[in-house]
Design a protein around this motif. Structure first.
Motif, PDB file in Angstrom:
ATOM      1  N   ARG A 205       0.906  -1.300  -0.143  1.00  0.00           N
ATOM      2  CA  ARG A 205       0.558  -0.456   0.071  1.00  0.00           C
ATOM      3  C   ARG A 205       1.109   1.352   0.421  1.00  0.00           C
ATOM      4  O   ARG A 205       1.827   0.737   0.569  1.00  0.00           O
ATOM      5  N   PHE A 260     -16.717  -6.719  -0.089  1.00  0.00           N
ATOM      6  CA  PHE A 260     -16.896  -8.331  -0.123  1.00  0.00           C
ATOM      7  C   PHE A 260     -17.280  -8.966   1.200  1.00  0.00           C
ATOM      8  O   PHE A 260     -17.307 -10.339   1.145  1.00  0.00           O
ATOM      9  N   THR A 261     -18.132  -8.748   2.200  1.00  0.00           N
ATOM     10  CA  THR A 261     -18.393  -8.955   3.257  1.00  0.00           C
ATOM     11  C   THR A 261     -19.627  -9.121   4.139  1.00  0.00           C
ATOM     12  O   THR A 261     -19.784  -7.329   3.974  1.00  0.00           O
TER      13      THR A 261
HETATM   14  N1  DAH Z   1      -8.787  -7.120   3.370  1.00  0.00           N
HETATM   15  C1  DAH Z   1      -8.801  -6.634   4.156  1.00  0.00           C
HETATM   16  C2  DAH Z   1      -8.090  -5.604   4.223  1.00  0.00           C
HETATM   17  O1  DAH Z   1      -6.612  -5.516   4.148  1.00  0.00           O
HETATM   18  C3  DAH Z   1      -8.930  -7.799   5.058  1.00  0.00           C
HETATM   19  C4  DAH Z   1     -10.533  -8.309   5.536  1.00  0.00           C
HETATM   20  C5  DAH Z   1     -11.858  -8.012   5.738  1.00  0.00           C
HETATM   21  C6  DAH Z   1     -10.400  -9.798   4.805  1.00  0.00           C
HETATM   22  C7  DAH Z   1     -12.337  -9.011   5.905  1.00  0.00           C
HETATM   23  C8  DAH Z   1     -11.683  -9.931   4.960  1.00  0.00           C
HETATM   24  C9  DAH Z   1     -12.450 -10.539   5.572  1.00  0.00           C
HETATM   25  O2  DAH Z   1     -11.270 -11.322   4.247  1.00  0.00           O
HETATM   26  O3  DAH Z   1     -13.601 -11.050   5.114  1.00  0.00           O
HETATM   27  O4  DAH Z   1      -8.255  -4.797   5.176  1.00  0.00           O
END
Ligand code: DAH
Length: 349
Positions: A205, A260-261
């Motif tokens: 990032r 995504f959730t």
């Molecule tokens: N991808 C998210 C991040 O980088 C972290 C994350 C959150 C992953 C919730 C997941 C999830 O699989 O369900 O901040």
């Protein structure tokens, strides 16, 4: 001066002693290491060394003479070998065979031993806990397309995370993954449920490098998809993980948001550095956020070709460096990425 086809013991003894005398002389007179090597090849070499002839003859000699001939052979071989070692040691030490006395004041050479990085240790420990629950390891590329990193994960087009401020682009549509979540999509595309995977890896990032942010850091993604999977499974599994990893430390879930959730939750554990009293590492809250999680959004399942009417799932993402900070009582994440062995060797195993 070759041995007869069926040598008698006398033949054998006579000729091997003669050969031994010549060999010992060649070795003893060798003026340098090259000449010594030539002598070794001539007498003890595996392909044409003179000893071979006597080795072969052992097979042709009369039975009752064999043990004695064998003993002779071994004795000569040992003699030649030890003469060779002796001469080699002598020549190696330089002309006059003079060995300078050891300089006992010379500092010893430091011995460096390789070890695993603290973040690697944490990843391995986490993987071991989930392995017991039937999770296997999945990996994905660090260079991704926008679709895997964002689109398939239900980020709306033009989501601010895709901005150049946050994401490192390699070229149009190709970027360094900003999280390990694209491995969810790749796994769902390749394998049919039931799926239980853990995907550790580095992510990138465009962050400032400060006490709690690094431009590259490790993440671990978890994904469980099957028929009838619910939020109860998420909570129980992650709660179990927190107890196993942190001991009896308290954990709590807070509602959160990820594209995504749905629903989404973040899990906090009681800050181990201050035992919940509040300190700089936990910004005075007494809690440390260790992961984001949630029920996989049906749009993500569908994007990866999974029937969201039939299957449900939960997922999480956590930062092992954050967790390593808690585990080892470190308040600045940069020490894990600075490669300063003075710090690392205090922890590495
Ligand atoms: N991808 C998210 C991040 O980088 C972290 C994350 C959150 C992953 C919730 C997941 C999830 O699989 O369900 O901040």
């Amino acid at each position: 001066m070759t041995l007869p086809d069926h040598p008698s013991l006398d033949d054998y003894r006579g000729q091997i002693s003669e050969m031994a005398a010549q060999g010992l002389a060649a070795i003893g007179d060798a003026p340098d290491l090259d000449a010594l090597e030539a002598a070794r090849v001539a007498y003890l070499g595996d392909r044409r060394g003179r000893m071979l002839e006597f080795q072969r003859a052992l097979g042709a000699i009369a039975r009752d003479a064999k043990p004695e001939a064998g003993r002779l052979f071994n004795t000569v071989k040992r003699q030649l070998e030890s003469a060779l070692d002796e001469r080699r040691a002598r020549l190696g030490r330089g002309a006059g065979g003079y060995t300078p006395p050891a300089d006992l004041t010379m500092p010893a050479r430091p011995q460096w031993t390789g070890a695993r990085h603290p973040v690697t240790l944490v990843i391995e420990e986490i993987a071991a806990i989930f392995r017991e629950l039937g999770f296997t390891i999945a990996l994905g590329p660090e260079v991704e397309t926008e679709w895997y990193n964002f689109g398939a994960l239900n980020f709306p087009a033009n989501h601010p995370a895709m901005d150049l401020h946050d994401t490192l682009y390699v070229q149009d549509d190709v970027l360094l993954r900003t999280h390990t979540s694209p491995v969810q999509v790749r796994t769902l595309q390749r394998f049919a449920p039931p799926i239980r995977i853990l995907a550790p890896g580095n992510v990138y990032r465009r962050d400032f490098f400060d006490a709690s942010h690094a431009p590259m850091f490790a993440q671990i993604e978890g994904l469980c998809v099957d028929e009838g999977v619910s939020f109860v499974d998420l909570k129980a599994t992650l709660g179990h993980f927190a107890r196993r990893f942190f001991g009896s430390t308290r954990a709590r879930f807070r509602p959160s948001y990820f594209p995504f959730t749905e629903p989404s939750a973040e899990m906090d554990v009681e800050c181990r550095l201050c035992r919940g009293a509040g300190c700089a590492a936990c910004k005075g809250t007494g809690w440390m956020e260790i992961l984001g999680s949630g029920m996989v959004h049906p749009a993500v399942l569908e994007a990866a070709g999974v029937d969201s009417e039939k299957y449900t799932g939960w997922a999480f993402g956590m930062g092992p460096a954050r967790i390593a900070m808690q585990r080892y009582g470190v308040t600045d994440i940069r020490v894990f990425y600075d490669s300063d062995v003075r710090f690392l060797e205090q922890i590495a195993e």
